[in-house]
Write a protein that holds these residues in place. Structure first.
Motif, PDB file in Angstrom:
ATOM      1  N   VAL A 129       0.780  -1.355  -0.093  1.00 51.13           N
ATOM      2  CA  VAL A 129       0.137   0.013   0.142  1.00 51.13           C
ATOM      3  C   VAL A 129       0.712   1.248   0.056  1.00 51.13           C
ATOM      4  O   VAL A 129       0.421   2.377  -0.726  1.00 51.13           O
ATOM      5  N   LEU A 130       1.953   1.333   0.692  1.00 53.14           N
ATOM      6  CA  LEU A 130       2.990   2.407   0.763  1.00 53.14           C
ATOM      7  C   LEU A 130       3.417   2.688  -0.560  1.00 53.14           C
ATOM      8  O   LEU A 130       3.775   3.755  -0.966  1.00 53.14           O
ATOM      9  N   VAL A 131       3.791   1.537  -1.296  1.00 48.12           N
ATOM     10  CA  VAL A 131       4.579   1.758  -2.448  1.00 48.12           C
ATOM     11  C   VAL A 131       3.560   2.067  -3.458  1.00 48.12           C
ATOM     12  O   VAL A 131       3.804   3.136  -4.170  1.00 48.12           O
ATOM     13  N   ALA A 132       2.512   1.820  -3.371  1.00 47.91           N
ATOM     14  CA  ALA A 132       1.063   2.340  -4.593  1.00 47.91           C
ATOM     15  C   ALA A 132       0.872   3.917  -4.103  1.00 47.91           C
ATOM     16  O   ALA A 132       0.721   4.660  -5.095  1.00 47.91           O
ATOM     17  N   VAL A 133       0.976   3.929  -2.828  1.00 47.58           N
ATOM     18  CA  VAL A 133       0.635   5.528  -2.397  1.00 47.58           C
ATOM     19  C   VAL A 133       1.846   6.440  -2.849  1.00 47.58           C
ATOM     20  O   VAL A 133       1.643   7.366  -3.339  1.00 47.58           O
ATOM     21  N   PHE A 134       3.010   6.061  -2.690  1.00 44.48           N
ATOM     22  CA  PHE A 134       4.057   6.632  -3.140  1.00 44.48           C
ATOM     23  C   PHE A 134       4.224   6.834  -4.627  1.00 44.48           C
ATOM     24  O   PHE A 134       4.741   8.054  -5.038  1.00 44.48           O
ATOM     25  N   ALA A 135       3.625   5.978  -5.336  1.00 44.52           N
ATOM     26  CA  ALA A 135       3.793   6.134  -6.928  1.00 44.52           C
ATOM     27  C   ALA A 135       3.058   7.498  -7.201  1.00 44.52           C
ATOM     28  O   ALA A 135       3.350   8.076  -8.268  1.00 44.52           O
ATOM     29  N   LEU A 136       2.027   7.698  -6.475  1.00 45.33           N
ATOM     30  CA  LEU A 136       1.079   8.685  -6.729  1.00 45.33           C
ATOM     31  C   LEU A 136       1.666  10.190  -6.096  1.00 45.33           C
ATOM     32  O   LEU A 136       1.764  11.093  -6.540  1.00 45.33           O
ATOM     33  N   VAL A 155      12.944   8.387  -2.990  1.00 45.67           N
ATOM     34  CA  VAL A 155      13.740   7.406  -3.764  1.00 45.67           C
ATOM     35  C   VAL A 155      14.574   6.569  -2.926  1.00 45.67           C
ATOM     36  O   VAL A 155      14.582   5.598  -3.197  1.00 45.67           O
ATOM     37  N   PHE A 156      15.133   7.299  -1.832  1.00 44.92           N
ATOM     38  CA  PHE A 156      16.104   6.193  -1.206  1.00 44.92           C
ATOM     39  C   PHE A 156      15.257   5.200  -0.694  1.00 44.92           C
ATOM     40  O   PHE A 156      15.867   4.007  -0.085  1.00 44.92           O
ATOM     41  N   LEU A 157      13.988   5.573  -0.148  1.00 48.40           N
ATOM     42  CA  LEU A 157      13.175   4.545   0.646  1.00 48.40           C
ATOM     43  C   LEU A 157      12.663   3.374  -0.257  1.00 48.40           C
ATOM     44  O   LEU A 157      12.840   2.312  -0.039  1.00 48.40           O
ATOM     45  N   PHE A 158      12.069   3.900  -1.472  1.00 48.98           N
ATOM     46  CA  PHE A 158      11.161   3.119  -2.204  1.00 48.98           C
ATOM     47  C   PHE A 158      11.887   2.720  -3.246  1.00 48.98           C
ATOM     48  O   PHE A 158      11.290   1.645  -4.100  1.00 48.98           O
TER      49      PHE A 158
END
Length: 304
Positions: A129-136, A155-158
């Motif tokens: 979910v965090l990855v999907a939220v970050f993408a936007l 970017v460092f995190l994901f």
């Protein structure tokens, strides 16, 4: 063919090594530890690449909506801004691809824990979910990260910690210290790709009110950060280099030797490049990252 080329430009192939590298290193470490599984490895690769394409599409769409992009920009051609892709079409494709990416992520759960430990599933669901939220959220929402000098942190995190650590976990079922170190290293390298992008666009971003780290701290600080990130990436893996030195042939240490030379050369180019010249440097920075990854995982796989 023209439409295919336009969408291929929107995918931004030159940036894909950023997401690819983290997953590949995790898979190399899994093979080194005799815990590699093909099916979850392929799912992790697909998820990482799809998530980055979604983020690239979102960046193009939301930068157009906010007015941060303009025609004739120094950076790579943006299909939506130039009128080649209708904004509504890009929005539909972006959310459709996001939905498909989430389905791929759900398929990964089947490989996580044969004991059906729901806590493990919930952990991975939360990460997904965090990855999907970050993408936007990188470019959209009430507080877009790239507009508030937080793009490098994201970017460092994901593109660093999350893909390496959790790919290793999905494939092996465990967390490993070397995966954490590799995630930090890949995070520093991925940040450099974004730094070049923001370094190139600093004047346009400042005019549009987009406060990237380069706008806030200036180009000189960005150049120094770019150089330091390469050395930090290798330094974090010092324990791994010692392990390889004592257990493998010396040729297995090609990765740090080749990378640091390529990194220093691209930094020298960064110091004397302007405008559209930096497009090639962005691709070179991502290439350095991928070359490092391949040179690292080859001995891990071959000599494991």
């Amino acid at each position: 063919m023209k439409q295919f080329k336009i969408w291929l430009e929107a995918v931004r192939l030159r940036t894909l090594p950023v997401s690819l590298s983290g997953v590949l290193i995790a898979l190399g470490l899994a093979k080194w530890n005799h815990a590699f599984r093909l099916a979850p490895a392929l799912l992790c690769l697909a998820f990482a690449l799809l998530a980055q394409v979604v983020s690239n599409f979102a960046n193009e769409y939301y930068d157009y909506k906010s007015g941060a992009d303009k025609k004739g920009r120094a950076g790579f051609r943006r299909g939506v801004t130039e009128g080649d892709i209708k904004p509504a079409v890009m929005r539909r494709v972006m959310f459709s691809l996001l939905g498909f990416t989430c389905l791929v992520g759900l398929c990964m759960l089947a490989w996580v824990d044969p004991g059906y430990n729901y806590n493990n599933w919930l952990m991975l669901l939360a990460v997904g979910v965090l990855v999907a939220v970050f993408a936007l959220a990188y470019s959209a929402g009430p507080y877009p990260l790239s507009y508030h000098a937080l793009g490098e942190v994201a970017v460092f995190l994901f593109y660093g910690l999350v893909p390496v650590i959790f790919t290793y976990y999905v494939v092996t079922g465990t967390f490993g210290p070397f995966a954490v170190m590799a995630g930090i290293a890949i995070g520093f390298m991925g940040v450099n790709v974004l730094l070049v992008n923001n370094y190139r666009d600093v004047d346009d971003d400042r005019e549009a009110g987009k406060r990237t780290s380069v706008v806030v701290f200036g180009r000189q600080a960005a150049r120094l950060a770019y150089l330091a990130n390469g050395f930090l990436a290798l330094g974090v893996l010092a324990v791994l280099w010692l392990r390889i030195y004592y257990t493998m042939p010396l040729w297995a240490l090609l990765a740090p030797v080749v990378y640091i030379n390529m990194h220093f050369y691209t930094w020298m180019r960064l110091r004397r490049s302007e405008g559209a010249q930096l497009n090639g440097l962005l691709g070179a920075t991502a290439r350095n990252m991928l070359v490092f990854t391949l040179l690292l995982i080859i001995p891990l796989v071959v000599l494991s």
